[in-house]
Design an enzyme around this catalytic site. Sequence first.
Site, PDB file in Angstrom:
ATOM      1  N   GLU A 342       0.730  -1.455   0.033  1.00 17.77           N
ATOM      2  CA  GLU A 342      -0.427  -0.475  -0.132  1.00 17.77           C
ATOM      3  C   GLU A 342       1.157   1.076  -0.588  1.00 17.77           C
ATOM      4  O   GLU A 342       0.385   2.379   0.739  1.00 17.77           O
ATOM      5  CB  GLU A 342      -1.277  -0.313   1.254  1.00 17.77           C
ATOM      6  CG  GLU A 342      -1.818  -1.104   0.917  1.00 17.77           C
ATOM      7  CD  GLU A 342      -2.690  -0.850   2.580  1.00 17.77           C
ATOM      8  OE1 GLU A 342      -3.760  -1.358   2.298  1.00 17.77           O
ATOM      9  OE2 GLU A 342      -2.471  -1.054   3.766  1.00 17.77           O
TER      10      GLU A 342
HETATM   11  C1  TNX Z   1      -4.889  -4.076   4.585  1.00 17.33           C
HETATM   12  S1  TNX Z   1      -2.947  -5.983   3.907  1.00 17.33           S
HETATM   13  C2  TNX Z   1      -2.898  -4.326   4.602  1.00 17.33           C
HETATM   14  C3  TNX Z   1      -2.999  -3.647   6.898  1.00 17.33           C
HETATM   15  C4  TNX Z   1      -4.601  -3.091   7.300  1.00 17.33           C
HETATM   16  C5  TNX Z   1      -5.427  -4.157   7.012  1.00 17.33           C
HETATM   17  C6  TNX Z   1      -6.942  -4.625   7.471  1.00 17.33           C
HETATM   18  C7  TNX Z   1      -1.815  -5.937   4.594  1.00 17.33           C
HETATM   19  C8  TNX Z   1      -0.437  -5.876   3.566  1.00 17.33           C
HETATM   20  N1  TNX Z   1      -2.215  -4.240   4.323  1.00 17.33           N
HETATM   21  O1  TNX Z   1      -1.871  -2.303   6.995  1.00 17.33           O
HETATM   22  O2  TNX Z   1      -3.756  -3.515   8.292  1.00 17.33           O
HETATM   23  O3  TNX Z   1      -5.536  -4.320   5.530  1.00 17.33           O
HETATM   24  O4  TNX Z   1      -7.322  -4.789   7.478  1.00 17.33           O
END
Ligand code: TNX
Length: 531
Positions: A342
């Site tokens: 992300e």
């Molecule tokens: C996505 S999964 C994220 C996390 C969040 C999560 C909550 C991922 C690699 N990043 O930063 O905590 O969703 O479900």
Amino acid sequence: MTGVAVVLTTALAMTTATSATADPSSTGAATSAETALTDVVPAPVEVFPDAEAEYRLTPWTPIRTEPRSAEAHKVGLLLAESLRPATGYPLPVVPARSHKPSGISLLLDNVGDTLGREGYRIEVTDDGVTIRANTAAGLFAGTQTLRQLLPPDIEANARRTTAWTVPGGTIIDHPRFAYRGAMLDIARHFHTPDEIKSYIDELARFKINHLHLHLTDDQGWRIEIESWPRLTTVGGGPGTGVDGVGAGFLTKEQYSDIVAYAADRYITVVPEIDMPGHTNSALSTYAELNCDGIAPPPRTDMAVGYSSLCIGKEITYEFVEDVIREVSELTPGPYLHIGGDEAHVTTPEDYRLFMRRVLPIVEKYGKRPFGWNEIVRAEPATATVAQYWGTSTDNAELADAVARGHRVIMSPANKTYLDMKYNPDTPLGLSWAGYIEVRDSYEWNPGDHVTGVGEDAVLGVEAPLWSETLRSSDHIEYMAFPRLAAVAELAWSPQEARDWTAFRERLGKQAPRWEERGIDFYRSPEVPWQD
Ligand code: TNX
């Protein structure tokens, strides 16, 4: 732990306890529900029950371990520790003098390549229980099976007068995947060393062998770094975490203690320092890490994808190298996870530049890099392991990476994310990847889930538990159980041995064990829970 369960356990133990040498069968004590050789979770590879045989532990049962093996002795001690409270028996751990089985024997033997490093063979006759394995890791796995073969009362933390019988027969078992993981996010809400150790205890029972600790994120920094001390005093200090109520951090000593506690249970800790995104806690603590030199305010909300280390500044790489060096020094395990998910405010070019500088630093300190699946966009060396968290069964860039030789950890969010709600009424958790009932978490095949990512490319399976909504061990337990047991079975048991109808029955039999231990699990309506 639910307080009520603990009180009941103690009260019952006090009313039924007799002397350690009393023969339970002659005291007329109630025996708990029969446990069958076929009840084990995760399902073993082969099970051959022998209805004619059964072994009963007595006050004189010894635990005999492979002579001259300190490791086997240690496995014996842990087994004794786990069986003593409920039985009240001394269970001395002594060297096995001969290979003639009587009592409980833990023997290192050549049990063949198929059983590998973690496989084991367990034989139960009227004379005893013999566990044989190529390594102590296999013996440890065998002892976890043995604990499940004893009556659920074995989980009591004070003496019971149950008949401690183990059903007769043979189990031959070994894992499908080398990496069987669980992730705990201690950044969004900090979880204490004791809470982490309780989770480790529960993971070990299901033969999970990796604990991935998500140590840093926008809302908090939870691992002491001596060369950047304010990361924890400020970044992990009062007011940090989601809603400002998740403060705390692990000192180096506490982290090392957790690593050692896990290692004794054959669990490898995989530390994650998430970068270049998910870094607001570092950016708000050290202004010089920002491109404009101005520290943003700390954040306690649940937003994602807004932060990035400054890709063009040299100090970024000094910071990253200091952190990677210090964390690597504390980590005997082979892996270091650098996140990479992300990074929405890092341009694709910058992301690539960043990873191409940082990945060699991980290798410089002797670690094999792990990243969330976005990391393959940087076309790293093929030793980099990609952790797939997508919800789609098609992902061209992941399939291309596999074609180049990368291995993958399967953590599809709509199957393995333990922080997803079970249904709309679940009081905790999130739902962005959908609702995940127990059956959803069980009925998929990690070896053919994503097009172009076959069994051979899969290093293993991991169930992440993000903690935006989770503050306590009760919260962790409610979201993790029973789904973690389902994911553990996917990671350990052969695909042919897996079947939902049989699994729900076996899973239902875990209920009295969880209750006895005060594990606050979700009583899914899909499962016939045993009283
Ligand atoms: C996505 S999964 C994220 C996390 C969040 C999560 C909550 C991922 C690699 N990043 O930063 O905590 O969703 O479900």
